[in-house]
Motif scaffolding. Structure first.
Motif, PDB file in Angstrom:
ATOM      1  N   LYS A 106       0.831  -1.201   0.000  1.00 49.18           N
ATOM      2  CA  LYS A 106       0.000   0.000   0.000  1.00 49.18           C
ATOM      3  C   LYS A 106       0.871   1.259   0.000  1.00 49.18           C
ATOM      4  N   GLU A 107       1.908   1.251   0.802  1.00 52.10           N
ATOM      5  CA  GLU A 107       2.800   2.401   0.884  1.00 52.10           C
ATOM      6  C   GLU A 107       3.515   2.635  -0.446  1.00 52.10           C
TER       7      GLU A 107
ATOM      8  N   ASN B  75       2.382   1.765  -3.392  1.00 53.57           N
ATOM      9  CA  ASN B  75       1.378   2.256  -4.344  1.00 53.57           C
ATOM     10  C   ASN B  75       1.106   3.748  -4.137  1.00 53.57           C
ATOM     11  N   LYS B  76       1.083   4.196  -2.880  1.00 50.90           N
ATOM     12  CA  LYS B  76       0.893   5.616  -2.594  1.00 50.90           C
ATOM     13  C   LYS B  76       2.044   6.426  -3.183  1.00 50.90           C
ATOM     14  N   LYS B  77       3.281   5.917  -3.003  1.00 45.14           N
ATOM     15  CA  LYS B  77       4.451   6.607  -3.540  1.00 45.14           C
ATOM     16  C   LYS B  77       4.369   6.683  -5.064  1.00 45.14           C
TER      17      LYS B  77
ATOM     18  N   GLY C 225       1.654   6.592  -6.878  1.00 42.23           N
ATOM     19  CA  GLY C 225       0.570   7.521  -7.211  1.00 42.23           C
ATOM     20  C   GLY C 225       1.020   8.965  -7.100  1.00 42.23           C
ATOM     21  N   LYS C 226       1.751   9.278  -6.032  1.00 42.12           N
ATOM     22  CA  LYS C 226       2.264  10.635  -5.865  1.00 42.12           C
ATOM     23  C   LYS C 226       3.265  10.973  -6.957  1.00 42.12           C
TER      24      LYS C 226
END
Length: 165
Positions: free
Chosen positions: A10-11, A13-15, A17-18
């Protein structure tokens, strides 16, 4: 252990996405994209003017030959209606647009050439020709590195060097 892997994914994927959003911002705010958008808007407005010019001035003049608006020429084949006049009007629109774009590109290229010529004029000479061995040397040199001759201010024509090259 599975929870740690899920949280790690999840972390990541967030990176990603950003990073994707940042890349999109960089792309969208780049000068070229904004210039392209302005060009598209101006082109659309210009197309409207050309279309109006063709439909309201050129078509009626060409239509005077047959006393009918040029864009109203059509052929009826049974239930089929071919509006070839409207097609010809669109072809005229295209020719006018292509001609104007050609002129704009030609003017831009000419301006670009003028800019490069002015830059070349500003450049100072950095080399000179040795009058003894006809080699290109630094303009500040007092002695030729090729033939080791001392260089004085010689007003001799260097056409002899150009003949041997």
């Amino acid at each position: 252990m599975k929870k740690k892997n899920i949280e790690k994914i999840k972390e990541e994927n967030k990176k990603k996405g950003k990073k994707f959003i940042q890349e999109f911002k960089d792309f969208a705010l780049r000068g070229n994209v904004i210039d392209l958008a302005v060009g598209v808007l101006i082109g659309g407005a210009f197309q409207t003017i050309v279309k109006s010019f063709t439909e309201n001035i050129i078509s009626p003049i060409l239509g005077c030959l047959s006393e009918v608006n040029f864009s109203e020429f059509e052929i009826n084949i049974g239930k089929l209606k071919l509006t070839y006049g409207a097609f010809i009007t669109d072809v005229i629109n295209f020719i006018i647009m292509a001609f104007v774009i050609f002129i704009v590109v030609k003017v831009m290229n000419r301006l670009a050439k003028i800019g490069t010529k002015e830059e070349k004029k500003v450049e100072e000479k950095t080399t000179k020709t040795c009058p003894h061995c006809c080699s290109e040397i630094n303009i500040k040199a007092n002695r030729c590195p090729h033939c080791t001759s001392e260089l004085e201010e010689i007003n001799k024509d260097i056409s002899d060097c150009e003949k041997t090259i």
